[in-house]
Design an enzyme around this catalytic site. Structure first.
Site, PDB file in Angstrom:
ATOM      1  N   TYR A 152       0.796  -1.230   0.000  1.00 11.17           N
ATOM      2  CA  TYR A 152       0.000   0.000   0.000  1.00 11.17           C
ATOM      3  C   TYR A 152       0.828   1.281   0.000  1.00 11.17           C
ATOM      4  CZ  TYR A 152      -3.756  -3.236   1.147  1.00 11.17           C
ATOM      5  OH  TYR A 152      -4.658  -4.260   1.100  1.00 11.17           O
TER       6      TYR A 152
ATOM      7  N   HIS B 244      -8.366   2.276  -5.961  1.00 12.76           N
ATOM      8  CA  HIS B 244      -7.599   1.405  -5.064  1.00 12.76           C
ATOM      9  C   HIS B 244      -6.122   1.738  -5.115  1.00 12.76           C
ATOM     10  CE1 HIS B 244     -11.027  -1.206  -4.352  1.00 12.76           C
ATOM     11  NE2 HIS B 244     -11.295  -1.051  -5.633  1.00 12.76           N
TER      12      HIS B 244
HETATM   13  O1  CA2 Z   1      -5.775  -1.400  -2.594  1.00 16.29           O
HETATM   14  C1  CA2 Z   1      -6.734  -0.870  -2.007  1.00 16.29           C
HETATM   15  O2  CA2 Z   1      -6.889   0.355  -1.943  1.00 16.29           O
HETATM   16  C2  CA2 Z   1      -7.727  -1.760  -1.280  1.00 16.29           C
HETATM   17  O3  CA2 Z   1      -9.020  -1.166  -1.424  1.00 16.29           O
HETATM   18  C3  CA2 Z   1      -7.311  -1.796   0.166  1.00 16.29           C
HETATM   19  C4  CA2 Z   1      -8.152  -2.740   1.033  1.00 16.29           C
HETATM   20  C5  CA2 Z   1      -8.260  -4.124   0.384  1.00 16.29           C
HETATM   21  O4  CA2 Z   1      -9.160  -4.923   1.136  1.00 16.29           O
HETATM   22  C6  CA2 Z   1      -8.721  -4.043  -1.061  1.00 16.29           C
HETATM   23  O5  CA2 Z   1      -8.720  -5.350  -1.603  1.00 16.29           O
HETATM   24  C7  CA2 Z   1      -7.795  -3.164  -1.877  1.00 16.29           C
HETATM   25  C8  CA2 Z   1      -7.541  -2.886   2.413  1.00 16.29           C
HETATM   26  C9  CA2 Z   1      -7.333  -1.608   3.145  1.00 16.29           C
HETATM   27  C10 CA2 Z   1      -6.481  -1.876   4.342  1.00 16.29           C
HETATM   28  O6  CA2 Z   1      -5.982  -0.665   4.845  1.00 16.29           O
HETATM   29  C11 CA2 Z   1      -4.687  -0.637   5.261  1.00 16.29           C
HETATM   30  C12 CA2 Z   1      -4.444  -0.357   6.563  1.00 16.29           C
HETATM   31  C13 CA2 Z   1      -3.132  -0.287   7.028  1.00 16.29           C
HETATM   32  C14 CA2 Z   1      -2.103  -0.481   6.178  1.00 16.29           C
HETATM   33  C15 CA2 Z   1      -2.356  -0.742   4.873  1.00 16.29           C
HETATM   34  C16 CA2 Z   1      -3.648  -0.816   4.399  1.00 16.29           C
END
Ligand code: CA2
Length: 146
Positions: A24, A101
């Protein structure tokens, strides 16, 4: 006066920057907010930027956006893969909606390949980290009618 672009963020994105930087990136959600505001400002627009861990909040904000926003950028996070309620709410939004995303869900686990948001969105931007949001905000600004 142009209406703002609503940038809505789903569950766990409040923790962005705290883990999994290889997927991310290392930006925080405040960094994402600043990038969205800057890109919208270059089109003379403001951003309403929100995050919630609760599905119903996202539904309510989409309903609010119907009259108050010029366009919507939505990163529904995991709810994008599960939520018929969000899909139904999006079907009632007659504004440009961009599914956004940080990562590229199609290149990840198969449970991330289906998106109830993408099925109701104008388009999808994914895989570019914070740049996904900048591109999505730009698309929303350029497609917005009001
Ligand atoms: O890639 C993306 O933006 C997602 O929407 C992120 C989601 C995931 O479930 C999707 O498949 C793709 C997850 C968000 C988690 O948030 C985070 C929290 C802390 C560190 C990194 C990410």
């Amino acid at each position: 006066m142009s209406k703002p672009i609503y940038v809505l963020n789903g569950p766990n994105l409040n923790l962005l920057g705290e883990r999994e930087p290889e997927i991310y990136g290392s930006s925080t959600l405040d960094d994402v907010r600043a990038a969205c505001e800057a890109r919208a400002a270059s089109f003379g627009r403001e951003v309403v930027f929100r995050q919630s861990n609760h599905e119903g909040d996202l539904v309510s904000w989409l309903q609010e956006a119907r009259s108050k926003a010029g366009g919507v950028v939505l990163n529904a996070a995991a709810y994008g893969h599960t939520s018929v309620a969000l899909h139904d709410a999006l079907k009632m939004v007659s504004l440009p909606v961009i599914d956004c995303h940080l990562s590229n869900p199609d290149a990840r686990e198969s449970f991330r390949h289906h998106s109830y948001v993408a099925l109701a969105a104008k388009g999808v931007v994914s895989g570019f980290g914070v740049i996904s949001y900048e591109l999505a905000v730009e698309a929303a600004c350029r497609l917005a009618a009001d």
